[in-house]
Design an enzyme around this catalytic site. Structure first.
Site, PDB file in Angstrom:
ATOM      1  N   ASP B 131     -19.630 -29.767 -16.459  1.00 17.96           N
ATOM      2  CA  ASP B 131     -18.930 -29.219 -15.304  1.00 17.96           C
ATOM      3  C   ASP B 131     -19.801 -29.401 -14.067  1.00 17.96           C
ATOM      4  OD1 ASP B 131     -16.702 -28.147 -14.161  1.00 17.96           O
ATOM      5  OD2 ASP B 131     -17.339 -26.077 -14.411  1.00 17.96           O
ATOM      6  N   TYR B 133     -20.017 -29.291  -9.587  1.00 23.13           N
ATOM      7  CA  TYR B 133     -20.045 -28.202  -8.615  1.00 23.13           C
ATOM      8  C   TYR B 133     -19.897 -28.867  -7.251  1.00 23.13           C
ATOM      9  CZ  TYR B 133     -22.216 -23.621  -7.243  1.00 23.13           C
ATOM     10  OH  TYR B 133     -22.507 -22.368  -6.765  1.00 23.13           O
ATOM     11  N   HIS B 138     -16.826 -24.216  -2.046  1.00 22.89           N
ATOM     12  CA  HIS B 138     -16.971 -23.343  -3.219  1.00 22.89           C
ATOM     13  C   HIS B 138     -18.427 -22.949  -3.429  1.00 22.89           C
ATOM     14  CE1 HIS B 138     -16.625 -21.613  -7.197  1.00 22.89           C
ATOM     15  NE2 HIS B 138     -17.479 -22.502  -7.666  1.00 22.89           N
ATOM     16  N   ARG B 147     -25.859 -14.714  -4.122  1.00 23.68           N
ATOM     17  CA  ARG B 147     -27.232 -14.715  -3.613  1.00 23.68           C
ATOM     18  C   ARG B 147     -27.212 -14.434  -2.112  1.00 23.68           C
ATOM     19  NH1 ARG B 147     -26.429 -18.849  -7.096  1.00 23.68           N
ATOM     20  NH2 ARG B 147     -25.873 -20.266  -5.417  1.00 23.68           N
ATOM     21  N   GLU B 204     -11.111 -21.052 -12.450  1.00 18.27           N
ATOM     22  CA  GLU B 204     -11.604 -22.037 -11.498  1.00 18.27           C
ATOM     23  C   GLU B 204     -10.642 -23.217 -11.559  1.00 18.27           C
ATOM     24  OE1 GLU B 204     -15.841 -22.848 -12.150  1.00 18.27           O
ATOM     25  OE2 GLU B 204     -16.278 -21.093 -10.889  1.00 18.27           O
ATOM     26  N   GLU B 206      -9.807 -26.805 -11.118  1.00 17.89           N
ATOM     27  CA  GLU B 206     -10.612 -28.026 -11.073  1.00 17.89           C
ATOM     28  C   GLU B 206      -9.766 -29.236 -11.477  1.00 17.89           C
ATOM     29  OE1 GLU B 206     -14.337 -27.895 -13.117  1.00 17.89           O
ATOM     30  OE2 GLU B 206     -14.655 -25.761 -12.755  1.00 17.89           O
ATOM     31  N   ASP B 239     -11.322 -23.692 -15.563  1.00 17.67           N
ATOM     32  CA  ASP B 239     -12.615 -23.271 -16.120  1.00 17.67           C
ATOM     33  C   ASP B 239     -12.696 -21.743 -16.039  1.00 17.67           C
ATOM     34  OD1 ASP B 239     -15.299 -23.183 -16.891  1.00 17.67           O
ATOM     35  OD2 ASP B 239     -16.001 -23.480 -14.837  1.00 17.67           O
ATOM     36  N   ARG B 243     -17.084 -13.389 -14.482  1.00 19.45           N
ATOM     37  CA  ARG B 243     -18.104 -13.335 -13.426  1.00 19.45           C
ATOM     38  C   ARG B 243     -19.184 -12.305 -13.696  1.00 19.45           C
ATOM     39  NH1 ARG B 243     -17.389 -18.215 -11.321  1.00 19.45           N
ATOM     40  NH2 ARG B 243     -15.246 -18.489 -10.601  1.00 19.45           N
ATOM     41  N   GLN B 246     -21.444 -13.772 -16.378  1.00 17.46           N
ATOM     42  CA  GLN B 246     -22.173 -14.885 -15.762  1.00 17.46           C
ATOM     43  C   GLN B 246     -23.295 -14.395 -14.848  1.00 17.46           C
ATOM     44  OE1 GLN B 246     -19.521 -17.344 -13.428  1.00 17.46           O
ATOM     45  NE2 GLN B 246     -21.160 -18.645 -12.634  1.00 17.46           N
ATOM     46  N   TYR B 250     -27.110 -15.778 -15.977  1.00 15.66           N
ATOM     47  CA  TYR B 250     -27.244 -17.181 -15.574  1.00 15.66           C
ATOM     48  C   TYR B 250     -28.621 -17.577 -15.031  1.00 15.66           C
ATOM     49  CZ  TYR B 250     -27.021 -17.018 -10.437  1.00 15.66           C
ATOM     50  OH  TYR B 250     -27.314 -16.836  -9.120  1.00 15.66           O
ATOM     51  N   LYS B 259     -18.710 -18.700 -19.415  1.00 13.04           N
ATOM     52  CA  LYS B 259     -17.829 -19.868 -19.334  1.00 13.04           C
ATOM     53  C   LYS B 259     -17.341 -20.367 -20.690  1.00 13.04           C
ATOM     54  CE  LYS B 259     -18.711 -20.878 -14.849  1.00 13.04           C
ATOM     55  NZ  LYS B 259     -17.709 -21.251 -13.828  1.00 13.04           N
ATOM     56  N   THR B 263     -11.895 -23.279 -21.956  1.00 11.69           N
ATOM     57  CA  THR B 263     -11.629 -24.134 -20.800  1.00 11.69           C
ATOM     58  C   THR B 263     -10.306 -24.821 -21.085  1.00 11.69           C
ATOM     59  OG1 THR B 263     -14.014 -24.555 -20.587  1.00 11.69           O
ATOM     60  CG2 THR B 263     -12.529 -26.051 -19.405  1.00 11.69           C
ATOM     61  N   THR B 352     -14.936 -26.057  -9.104  1.00 11.68           N
ATOM     62  CA  THR B 352     -13.845 -25.407  -8.390  1.00 11.68           C
ATOM     63  C   THR B 352     -13.547 -26.128  -7.075  1.00 11.68           C
ATOM     64  OG1 THR B 352     -14.662 -23.352  -9.271  1.00 11.68           O
ATOM     65  CG2 THR B 352     -13.052 -23.201  -7.491  1.00 11.68           C
ATOM     66  N   GLU B 366     -13.486 -16.035  -5.006  1.00  7.10           N
ATOM     67  CA  GLU B 366     -13.468 -16.362  -3.578  1.00  7.10           C
ATOM     68  C   GLU B 366     -12.241 -15.770  -2.877  1.00  7.10           C
ATOM     69  OE1 GLU B 366     -14.812 -20.784  -3.047  1.00  7.10           O
ATOM     70  OE2 GLU B 366     -14.175 -20.473  -5.117  1.00  7.10           O
TER      71      GLU B 366
END
Lengths: 421, 421
Positions: B131, B133, B138, B147, B204, B206, B239, B243, B246, B250, B259, B263, B352, B366
């Site tokens: 996967d 990014y 996104h 973060r 997600e 995708e 996907d 959250r 994760q 992560y 994840k 999928t 995403t 989001e």
């Protein structure tokens, strides 16, 4: 070490042979006149087990058991793994009988092939490959080197066995050369990344666990079932790592190209059943793990396995597997607790096996402290990371169920220069 | 939109049908009396292509070309993918001929099966799943949410297409229910993690790329070869993401259980050949990528694909694939630049798809800004993350080579309550 008490065999096998009847690892081999199929190592021979199972089936009339003949004719262990843990036990008992009861000698002997006459293949068609990070000392060392301004262990480390998915298509069998990977590297003070061959090519000495049996999507595999039904066997595993590529790419989604260019495993898969005498308690887990990670002593256990890391012939480290914090059954239960299904042929690595003492560190990143403390080899040369032409061999041994020394299949690999195109 | 100019077909098909002869996506279907094999969607039917290929082979004497009959009899597209790009082109030309030349009508018609009479299966036996990014918006949004004290984009983001390996064994076909995953969750102020069902279950939106053909370990696949020889087709891909699981797990090795519980991909794989008219230039890449990520316009391109995210019947977002920063050929070239080999059946997701505008965001993380801005559905209810029983459908369309509207196969999934055991 206790004196060796291997079961008597009609084979002309030294009593202390590390591949005696208390071991019986599985692999996939081919010969000049016959393609890949399952074999079992006994002494310095490979037993062509599907041929022997065929005799057993036809002569002794083993009609009700699992169809071992069909499973062992395959070019990987996957079909045998899918037969399940009861079949594995039946097969192991029967192999011991065949190899110890002289009544079987005449029929069986023609199906022993000297190791020198066989080519070994990847034993498992790897379904999903997960690499864990279960050594507290390794995780702490890497944290100190990669994140010097933070606590060595991330806050989650003692709550869950951290893991991530690797590339199953690049798992290769011992003896396969590795081409030095190229990629993007950027030091902390470089203005921009550059592209080229990795300058910090490393190894990780790990134990790999081969999973058998499948589960249903949405249904976690608890610790007890993981231990009793799904942990088939172990391999030595070298998780080749390009530290410069890894350092630049791994935030925020984890290691990718720093690892995916190749992962080597031994050709021989030692059944967990052969390691019953090597089971030891885990180091104390504090804080106590959440309930889904707890289990009885026969479910949550460590293994007293001794490894050697051999760099161009010099033993540079002796990692001890019993130092690992998380049990293999905890890793598998964690892997599936979200409902992720498992498949026969799944492979998971323990993560680098490192102890507290310097000489027990399972990576060159740690042994050379990111290149600042060179390692001296017996030929007088010094190393920090791998040079082209270097060969690394991982060896491992444990005490078998008969008190003798049982050697895991070794895993070796030699570094070839980077591609130039 | 230009007026539709589908090639005339002997099929009774409306000229503006989104599954006309300019589309011809591949899938794997079964019927009440016959197991899974390859089919091609035309209109509201599935063409049983191995049967048609058999007629072609026997009657027209196509003996020298690729053996499509054998490849299409398989229960996945993998054998067809392994035939390679020349065979894909031959197959596509031939299918167009069969479906447009009335001379083929009588022989072909018996092998059209109404969609209502078939069960669709996972079209590909997924080898490795990666996967990426690749959406700047996104990645920036996630950075701001996860973060908040750092720059939204990590320093590597514009230098390389960030990616990681996912779990290929839990890729499922559209229509498969998803069990809400359980796992460890720990908020920033919680003293310790707790275990239970995910409270922040997300999607997600995708695009997934299906890879055909294999490469050799140690030999990178350059951008041009990636584009011309290995990008077979696309699927819509959801996907599913937990959250809270994760966020806790992560660091430092990337997403894992957040994840790996599932999928979803669409049942129909749209060949890249059908999307020739949808190719568009990428957004400007600044800084210029390193040479191994550069290519000609027909190698490094975007796709003008329009997506819809449908939550319990309400369209809640309309992501635009052309907003993505990295090209699929760049992703595949990056994936293999370290020498990692690729295999037929490899699948990689774009990551995403989110644009700058709120209504183009492809995840609920989001859209609801981590749960702080609820999304209103047409039935008057509000949502932040997924509730049990919720159904999400991803749809997508593009302009086909004939100027008509081409619809990608949709991907849908419904959330079942977490396991209780």
């Amino acid at each position: 070490m206790p004196s060796s008490t291997h079961a008597a065999s009609w084979l002309d096998l030294p009593a202390d042979h590390p591949f005696g009847v208390a071991h019986l690892p599985y692999g996939v081999f081919s010969t000049a006149d016959h393609g890949p199929r399952v074999g079992v190592r006994i002494g310095d021979d490979v037993l062509d087990v599907s041929e022997v199972a065929r005799i057993g089936r036809d002569a002794v009339g083993v009609g009700d058991g699992p169809d071992l003949t069909a499973a062992w004719e395959q070019p990987s262990l996957n079909a045998f793994l899918e037969l399940g843990h009861d079949a594995w036990a039946v097969a192991r008992s029967w192999l011991v009988e065949v190899l110890t009861d002289a009544a079987h000698a005449e029929r069986t002997r023609p199906h022993l092939v000297p190791l020198d006459d066989v080519t070994m293949h990847l034993p498992v068609e790897v379904a999903d490959y997960v690499d864990f990070y279960a050594s507290e000392h390794h995780a702490s060392n890497v944290g100190r080197i990669f994140r010097p301004d933070s606590e060595p262990l991330t806050p989650n480390w003692k709550h869950l066995p951290i893991g991530y998915h690797g590339r199953s298509g690049t798992v290769v069998v011992s003896g396969t050369d590795l081409v030095r990977p190229r990629g993007q590297r950027k030091g902390p003070t470089d203005p921009a990344p550059t592209f080229g061959p990795s300058r910090k090519l490393d190894i990780e000495a790990e134990l790999g666990f081969v999973v058998g049996g499948s589960s249903t999507l949405g249904e976690p595999v608890p610790v007890g079932r993981a231990a009793r039904e799904h942990l088939f066997g172990v391999v030595l595993l070298n998780d080749w790592s390009a530290r410069d590529i890894q350092a630049w790419e791994y935030v925020p989604l984890g290691p990718f190209l720093g690892k995916s260019f190749g992962t080597s495993i031994s050709a021989w898969v030692t059944p967990l059943a052969a390691l019953a005498a090597a089971r030891v308690p885990l180091p104390a887990q504090d804080p106590e793990p959440l309930p889904y990670l707890r289990g009885a002593d026969d479910e949550v256990f460590g293994l007293d396995l001794h490894l050697e890391v051999v760099w161009n012939g010099t033993v540079v480290a002796r990692p001890e597997y019993r130092d690992l914090y998380w049990s293999p059954a905890q890793m598998l239960a964690h892997l599936s607790v979200n409902g992720a299904s498992i498949r026969s042929g799944d492979l998971f690595g323990s993560g680098t096996i490192s102890g507290q003492a310097k000489e027990t560190r399972g990576s060159f990143l740690e042994l050379s402290w990111n290149g600042t403390e060179p390692v001296r080899l017996d030929d007088g040369s010094e190393r920090t990371f791998l040079e082209d032409g270097d060969t690394v061999v991982l060896r491992g041994w444990a005490t078998g169920t008969d008190g003798g020394r049982l050697e895991l299949g070794e895993v070796s690999g030699t570094i070839r220069p980077a591609a130039t195109a």
